[in-house]
Design a protein around this motif. Structure first.
Motif, mmCIF file in Angstrom:
data_model
loop_
_atom_site.group_PDB
_atom_site.id
_atom_site.type_symbol
_atom_site.label_atom_id
_atom_site.label_comp_id
_atom_site.label_asym_id
_atom_site.label_seq_id
_atom_site.Cartn_x
_atom_site.Cartn_y
_atom_site.Cartn_z
ATOM 1 N N LEU A 192 -12.078 0.622 0.884
ATOM 2 C CA LEU A 192 -11.970 0.618 2.435
ATOM 3 C C LEU A 192 -11.253 1.916 2.612
ATOM 4 C CD1 LEU A 192 -10.980 -2.865 3.099
ATOM 5 C CD2 LEU A 192 -12.993 -1.928 3.053
ATOM 6 N N GLU A 193 -12.030 2.699 3.638
ATOM 7 C CA GLU A 193 -11.350 4.093 4.190
ATOM 8 C C GLU A 193 -10.068 3.952 4.716
ATOM 9 O OE1 GLU A 193 -13.285 7.860 6.292
ATOM 10 O OE2 GLU A 193 -14.155 5.688 6.664
ATOM 11 N N ASN A 194 -9.321 4.913 4.198
ATOM 12 C CA ASN A 194 -7.590 4.986 4.579
ATOM 13 C C ASN A 194 -7.691 5.924 5.723
ATOM 14 O OD1 ASN A 194 -5.099 4.990 4.410
ATOM 15 N ND2 ASN A 194 -4.791 6.292 3.098
ATOM 16 N N THR A 195 -7.039 5.079 6.721
ATOM 17 C CA THR A 195 -6.812 5.796 7.962
ATOM 18 C C THR A 195 -5.429 5.605 8.543
ATOM 19 O OG1 THR A 195 -7.476 4.001 9.292
ATOM 20 C CG2 THR A 195 -9.208 5.399 8.927
ATOM 21 N N ALA A 196 -5.049 5.848 9.727
ATOM 22 C CA ALA A 196 -3.610 5.858 9.927
ATOM 23 C C ALA A 196 -3.264 4.517 10.443
ATOM 24 C CB ALA A 196 -3.398 6.896 11.267
ATOM 25 N N SER A 197 -4.330 3.713 11.113
ATOM 26 C CA SER A 197 -4.063 2.429 11.364
ATOM 27 C C SER A 197 -3.987 1.458 10.388
ATOM 28 C CB SER A 197 -4.940 2.165 12.573
ATOM 29 O OG SER A 197 -6.325 2.026 11.939
ATOM 30 N N ARG A 198 -4.305 1.864 9.061
ATOM 31 C CA ARG A 198 -4.406 0.641 7.928
ATOM 32 C C ARG A 198 -3.277 0.836 6.765
ATOM 33 N NH1 ARG A 198 -10.121 -0.588 6.748
ATOM 34 N NH2 ARG A 198 -11.376 0.250 8.308
ATOM 35 N N LYS A 199 -3.227 -0.042 6.268
ATOM 36 C CA LYS A 199 -2.027 -0.296 5.366
ATOM 37 C C LYS A 199 -2.441 -0.381 3.651
ATOM 38 C CE LYS A 199 2.137 -3.373 4.518
ATOM 39 N NZ LYS A 199 2.848 -4.390 4.954
ATOM 40 N N VAL A 200 -1.934 0.313 2.892
ATOM 41 C CA VAL A 200 -2.114 0.284 1.784
ATOM 42 C C VAL A 200 -1.947 -1.171 1.110
ATOM 43 C CG1 VAL A 200 -2.220 0.905 -0.946
ATOM 44 C CG2 VAL A 200 -2.279 2.802 1.198
ATOM 45 N N VAL A 201 -2.847 -1.911 0.659
ATOM 46 C CA VAL A 201 -2.881 -3.349 -0.004
ATOM 47 C C VAL A 201 -3.109 -3.465 -1.382
ATOM 48 C CG1 VAL A 201 -3.136 -4.277 2.397
ATOM 49 C CG2 VAL A 201 -5.172 -4.055 1.044
ATOM 50 N N HIS A 202 -3.953 -2.630 -1.907
ATOM 51 C CA HIS A 202 -4.325 -2.446 -3.476
ATOM 52 C C HIS A 202 -4.504 -1.227 -3.716
ATOM 53 C CE1 HIS A 202 -5.793 -4.869 -6.836
ATOM 54 N NE2 HIS A 202 -6.757 -3.814 -7.084
ATOM 55 N N VAL A 203 -4.546 -0.847 -5.069
ATOM 56 C CA VAL A 203 -4.704 0.228 -5.498
ATOM 57 C C VAL A 203 -5.837 1.050 -4.869
ATOM 58 C CG1 VAL A 203 -5.332 1.610 -7.721
ATOM 59 C CG2 VAL A 203 -4.230 -0.715 -7.883
ATOM 60 N N GLY A 204 -5.609 2.150 -3.993
ATOM 61 C CA GLY A 204 -6.447 2.707 -3.196
ATOM 62 C C GLY A 204 -7.154 2.161 -2.305
ATOM 63 N N ILE A 205 -6.781 0.792 -1.742
ATOM 64 C CA ILE A 205 -7.281 0.332 -0.812
ATOM 65 C C ILE A 205 -6.706 0.143 0.457
ATOM 66 C CG2 ILE A 205 -8.731 -1.654 -0.380
ATOM 67 C CD1 ILE A 205 -9.683 -2.122 -3.149
ATOM 68 N N SER A 206 -6.899 0.298 1.524
ATOM 69 C CA SER A 206 -6.267 -0.077 2.689
ATOM 70 C C SER A 206 -6.945 -0.623 3.758
ATOM 71 C CB SER A 206 -5.547 1.450 3.354
ATOM 72 O OG SER A 206 -6.854 2.170 3.744
ATOM 73 N N MET A 207 -6.280 -1.225 4.382
ATOM 74 C CA MET A 207 -6.914 -2.192 5.683
ATOM 75 C C MET A 207 -5.985 -2.380 6.783
ATOM 76 S SD MET A 207 -7.497 -5.935 3.573
ATOM 77 C CE MET A 207 -7.023 -7.382 4.712
ATOM 78 N N ASP A 208 -6.655 -2.953 7.879
ATOM 79 C CA ASP A 208 -5.684 -3.507 8.911
ATOM 80 C C ASP A 208 -6.026 -5.036 9.153
ATOM 81 O OD1 ASP A 208 -8.610 -3.642 10.188
ATOM 82 O OD2 ASP A 208 -8.099 -1.755 11.174
ATOM 83 N N LYS A 209 -5.521 -5.456 10.115
ATOM 84 C CA LYS A 209 -5.591 -7.057 10.447
ATOM 85 C C LYS A 209 -6.929 -7.417 10.854
ATOM 86 C CE LYS A 209 -0.915 -8.212 11.544
ATOM 87 N NZ LYS A 209 -0.164 -9.094 12.469
ATOM 88 N N ASP A 210 -7.623 -6.622 11.560
ATOM 89 C CA ASP A 210 -9.074 -6.847 12.131
ATOM 90 C C ASP A 210 -10.015 -6.865 10.653
ATOM 91 O OD1 ASP A 210 -11.212 -7.068 13.803
ATOM 92 O OD2 ASP A 210 -11.960 -5.223 13.215
ATOM 93 N N ASP A 211 -9.783 -5.975 9.740
ATOM 94 C CA ASP A 211 -10.387 -6.351 8.451
ATOM 95 C C ASP A 211 -10.280 -7.393 7.766
ATOM 96 O OD1 ASP A 211 -12.052 -3.975 8.424
ATOM 97 O OD2 ASP A 211 -10.382 -2.681 7.451
ATOM 98 N N GLU A 238 -9.080 -10.427 9.033
ATOM 99 C CA GLU A 238 -9.717 -11.484 9.746
ATOM 100 C C GLU A 238 -11.089 -11.829 9.416
ATOM 101 O OE1 GLU A 238 -8.550 -10.965 14.015
ATOM 102 O OE2 GLU A 238 -6.640 -11.011 13.821
ATOM 103 N N LYS A 239 -11.831 -10.709 9.481
ATOM 104 C CA LYS A 239 -13.245 -10.494 9.100
ATOM 105 C C LYS A 239 -13.296 -11.136 7.596
ATOM 106 C CE LYS A 239 -14.965 -7.226 12.326
ATOM 107 N NZ LYS A 239 -14.576 -5.818 12.627
ATOM 108 N N LEU A 240 -12.610 -10.784 6.552
ATOM 109 C CA LEU A 240 -12.714 -11.122 5.320
ATOM 110 C C LEU A 240 -12.242 -12.458 5.233
ATOM 111 C CD1 LEU A 240 -11.198 -7.818 3.369
ATOM 112 C CD2 LEU A 240 -13.756 -8.721 3.646
ATOM 113 N N LYS A 241 -11.317 -12.972 5.806
ATOM 114 C CA LYS A 241 -10.833 -14.642 5.823
ATOM 115 C C LYS A 241 -12.219 -15.285 6.510
ATOM 116 C CE LYS A 241 -7.828 -17.638 5.211
ATOM 117 N NZ LYS A 241 -7.581 -18.198 3.908
ATOM 118 N N SER A 242 -13.057 -14.788 7.577
ATOM 119 C CA SER A 242 -14.009 -15.549 8.063
ATOM 120 C C SER A 242 -15.111 -15.622 6.999
ATOM 121 C CB SER A 242 -14.612 -14.865 9.267
ATOM 122 O OG SER A 242 -15.761 -15.201 9.506
#
Length: 163
Positions: A109-128, A130-134
C-alpha cells in the motif's frame, strides 16, 4: 479448463519484479487480471503493464463493473487467475459488486504522510483498515505478506497497530 482464482493481492505497484518472479510461480497462475477503474481507461499505461508480464502470461485490465461480469454464467473466462488490485478501495468495490474471494493478500500500500507502517514495507490508515475489515466480514481472509516465505500477519493483528 474453467477459470480459477489462484491468488488475489493488493499491491499499488501491480506488476513488478516480486509479483512476476515469485508469486506467479508460487501460485501457478497463467493469467493476471488487474481490476482498477482508472487503469482500465488508460490504454498507454495498460500496455506498459502488459509488456511487464512474462511471456505466456495473459494480462487483462478491467474496471470493477467489467470484473463483476467476468464470472457470469455465460462467460468463458479461462485460466489460473492472479487478481491484482492497485488499492483497498478497488478491492472493496469489486467484492461489494459480487467478486467472491476466499483470501486477499495485502502486499503493498502506498506510503504517504497520513499512513502508518504496519508490516514490512506496508503502510495504511484507519480508512483502509475499516474497508479491509468490511471485506473480512464478508468471509474473505485478509492477510499481509510482501514476499513468499515471509511471515504472514492477519488483519486483526495489523488493525491493533493502526489505532
Amino acid at each position: 479448463m474453467a477459470a480459477e482464482i489462484v491468488h488475489a493481492r493488493i499491491d499499488y505497484r501491480l506488476i513488478h519484479g516480486q509479483v512476476i518472479t515469485k508469486w506467479l510461480k508460487q501460485c501457478g497462475a497463467n493469467r493476471i487480471i488487474i481490476i482498477d477503474d482508472g487503469l482500465s481507461k488508460d490504454t498507454f499505461l495498460g500496455q506498459v503493464y502488459k509488456m511487464a508480464a512474462p511471456t505466456g502470461i495473459q494480462v487483462d485490465i478491467v474496471s470493477v463493473k467489467q470484473a463483476a461480469n467476468l464470472w457470469a454464467p455465460n462467460k468463458t473466462v479461462k485460466g489460473q487467475i492472479f487478481i491484482l488490485f492497485k488499492s483497498v478501495e478497488m478491492a472493496k468495490e469489486a467484492i461489494d459488486a459480487g467478486l467472491n474471494l476466499s483470501e486477499l493478500q495485502i502486499g503493498g500500500l502506498e506510503n504517504t504522510a497520513s499512513r502508518k507502517v504496519v508490516h514490512v514495507g506496508i503502510s495504511m490508515d484507519k480508512d483502509d483498515g475499516e474497508k479491509l475489515k468490511s471485506i473480512q466480514n464478508k468471509g474473505t481472509r485478509v492477510y499481509f505478506q510482501t514476499i513468499p516465505g515471509e511471515e504472514i500477519e492477519e488483519l486483526d493483528e495489523i488493525l491493533r497497530k493502526v489505532d
